[in-house]
Design an enzyme around this catalytic site. Structure first.
Site, PDB file in Angstrom:
ATOM      1  N   SER A 197       0.835  -1.202   0.000  1.00 21.92           N
ATOM      2  CA  SER A 197       0.000   0.000   0.000  1.00 21.92           C
ATOM      3  C   SER A 197       0.868   1.250   0.000  1.00 21.92           C
ATOM      4  O   SER A 197       0.626   2.196  -0.748  1.00 21.92           O
ATOM      5  CB  SER A 197      -0.919   0.008   1.224  1.00 21.92           C
ATOM      6  OG  SER A 197      -1.814  -1.079   1.195  1.00 21.92           O
ATOM      7  N   GLU A 198       1.889   1.267   0.886  1.00 18.75           N
ATOM      8  CA  GLU A 198       2.821   2.382   0.915  1.00 18.75           C
ATOM      9  C   GLU A 198       4.230   1.901   1.233  1.00 18.75           C
ATOM     10  O   GLU A 198       4.422   0.859   1.878  1.00 18.75           O
ATOM     11  CB  GLU A 198       2.416   3.433   1.956  1.00 18.75           C
ATOM     12  CG  GLU A 198       1.314   4.373   1.524  1.00 18.75           C
ATOM     13  CD  GLU A 198      -0.038   3.966   2.049  1.00 18.75           C
ATOM     14  OE1 GLU A 198      -1.035   4.607   1.689  1.00 18.75           O
ATOM     15  OE2 GLU A 198      -0.111   2.978   2.814  1.00 18.75           O
ATOM     16  N   THR A 199       5.181   2.687   0.785  1.00 20.05           N
ATOM     17  CA  THR A 199       6.596   2.509   1.100  1.00 20.05           C
ATOM     18  C   THR A 199       7.122   3.867   1.553  1.00 20.05           C
ATOM     19  O   THR A 199       6.782   4.888   0.955  1.00 20.05           O
ATOM     20  CB  THR A 199       7.383   2.019  -0.127  1.00 20.05           C
ATOM     21  OG1 THR A 199       6.862   0.749  -0.543  1.00 20.05           O
ATOM     22  CG2 THR A 199       8.866   1.874   0.188  1.00 20.05           C
ATOM     23  N   HIS A 237      -0.792   4.681   8.448  1.00 19.78           N
ATOM     24  CA  HIS A 237       0.031   3.531   8.866  1.00 19.78           C
ATOM     25  C   HIS A 237       1.501   3.715   8.496  1.00 19.78           C
ATOM     26  O   HIS A 237       2.376   3.269   9.245  1.00 19.78           O
ATOM     27  CB  HIS A 237      -0.579   2.203   8.360  1.00 19.78           C
ATOM     28  CG  HIS A 237      -0.013   1.644   7.109  1.00 19.78           C
ATOM     29  ND1 HIS A 237      -0.431   2.025   5.853  1.00 19.78           N
ATOM     30  CD2 HIS A 237       0.941   0.692   6.912  1.00 19.78           C
ATOM     31  CE1 HIS A 237       0.231   1.345   4.945  1.00 19.78           C
ATOM     32  NE2 HIS A 237       1.074   0.524   5.554  1.00 19.78           N
TER      33      HIS A 237
END
Length: 306
Positions: free
Chosen positions: A55-57, A89
C-alpha cells in the site's frame, strides 16, 4: 563478488518490513521502510514503491542532528502510483522503525516526522510499551471538512442501496492530510457487501474534494468496522482515513469528544487491523485527532540498484 552482486556497480539500500495496526505478525497493514534513502531520486523512490507493491513505502532522508531536533525526521511516503502528503500507517510504522533501528532514537517516548503535510508527532507511552511492544499514538494534522454528498449518488458507487446508508448522516469529505469521503452505513452486514466501482468513483471524485471512500459501520459500544477499497485492491488499515472518520463522528455528535473508539479494518481480506481513535471538540472546532496502534517488525533486507 558476494551473492551474485558486484559491489562496484551497484548501490545498496537497507529496508525493513513491518505490519502496522496489529500486535500479531502477518496481520495489519504491511509497510516497507527504507531507513536511509539518501541518494535515491524521486523517480527511483516511485519505482521502488512499485517494486515492493505494498500500500505504501516510506523513505527516511537523514539530516544532521540539530535539524532533526528542530524540524523532525524527514520522511517521504509513496504508494505504487504516487507520492502522498500524509498517510496513517506509514507514519506509525516508520516512527516505530526509527525507534527500533536508529541508536539515537532507541526507546524514545516521542518521535516527530517531517512529512510533506508538515510535522507529525508520534508518542510511545511507556505503560503500553513493555516487553518489547511497539504501540504508538500519532497526532494528525487538523481536520478540514469539505463538501457533503448525496446518498443517492454515493450508494451505487459503493455497490450498495440507499437503505444501506445511514440517512441521518450525509457522507462528507474530510481531510487530515489526505481527503476521504466518509460514509456511515447502517450495519456491518452492509459493510460486508461493499463493492466500490473504482472507475466510476474516480470519475465522480474528479470534480470533488475527496480521493477515496471510507465506509464505516457501528459494531457495538465504542466499536466500529471500516473498509477502504482503492486502486485495484483493498487497504487493510487506513490510519489517515480513520482520522477523518473520528473527526466526522465527533463533529456530528455520534462519538463524544476525547472518547476513544476501536476501529477494526481488514477483516474481510484476512488482514485484521486494530486502530484506536479519538478527537476533541473545542467550541465546535475538531482538534487533537489521535490515532493509536501497534507495529510488529517482520523482515529486513537489502535492495540493489545499478
Amino acid at each position: 563478488m558476494e551473492g551474485g552482486v558486484n559491489p562496484m556497480s551497484s548501490r545498496e539500500f537497507e529496508y525493513h518490513i513491518c505490519d502496522v495496526f496489529t500486535s500479531k505478525a502477518l496481520e495489519g497493514n504491511q509497510l516497507a521502510v527504507f531507513p536511509n534513502a539518501v541518494g535515491l531520486s524521486d523517480s527511483e523512490m516511485q519505482a521502488v514503491a512499485r517494486e515492493t507493491n505494498l500500500s505504501e513505502t516510506t523513505f527516511v532522508i537523514r539530516r544532521d542532528a540539530e535539524t532533526e531536533r528542530e524540524c523532525g525526521v524527514r520522511v517521504r511516503i509513496f504508494t505504487t502510483r504516487e507520492e502522498l502528503q500524509f498517510a496513517g500507517h506509514p507514519t506509525l510504522g516508520t516512527s516505530a522503525t526509527i525507534r527500533k533501528v536508529f541508536p539515537e532514537y532507541r526507546g524514545a517516548e516521542k518521535i516527530v516526522l517531517d512529512l510533506n503535510a508538515g510535522r507529525v508527532p508520534v508518542t510511545f507511552p511507556a505503560e503500553q510499551n513493555t516487553g518489547g511492544k511497539s504501540y504508538g499514538v500519532m497526532t494528525q494534522p487538523e481536520p478540514v471538512f469539505g463538501s457533503t454528498h448525496e446518498i443517492e449518488a454515493v450508494a451505487p458507487l459503493l455497490g450498495l442501496s440507499v437503505n444501506d446508508c445511514a440517512a441521518e448522516w450525509r457522507p462528507q469529505s474530510v481531510s487530515t492530510g489526505l481527503p476521504f469521503c466518509v460514509v456511515v452505513l447502517r450495519s456491518v452486514e452492509a459493510l460486508a457487501r461493499l463493492r466500490v466501482d473504482l472507475a466510476a468513483s474516480e470519475r465522480y471524485f474528479r470534480s470533488d474534494d475527496a480521493k477515496f471512500f471510507y465506509a464505516i459501520a457501528p459494531e457495538g459500544p465504542g466499536a466500529w468496522r471500516a473498509r477502504m477499497q482503492f486502486y485495484n485492491g483493498e487497504d487493510p488499515a487506513t490510519g489517515s482515513a480513520a482520522g477523518c472518520a473520528i473527526s466526522y463522528l465527533v463533529r456530528h455528535g455520534i462519538v463524544a469528544p476525547q472518547e476513544e473508539i476501536h476501529i477494526r479494518q481488514g477483516v474481510e481480506i484476512m488482514r485484521a487491523s486494530d486502530l484506536y481513535a479519538s478527537a476533541n471538540s473545542i467550541s465546535g472546532k475538531i482538534t487533537d485527532v489521535r490515532m493509536g496502534g501497534s507495529t510488529v517488525h517482520v523482515a529486513k533486507g537489502r535492495l540493489f540498484l545499478e
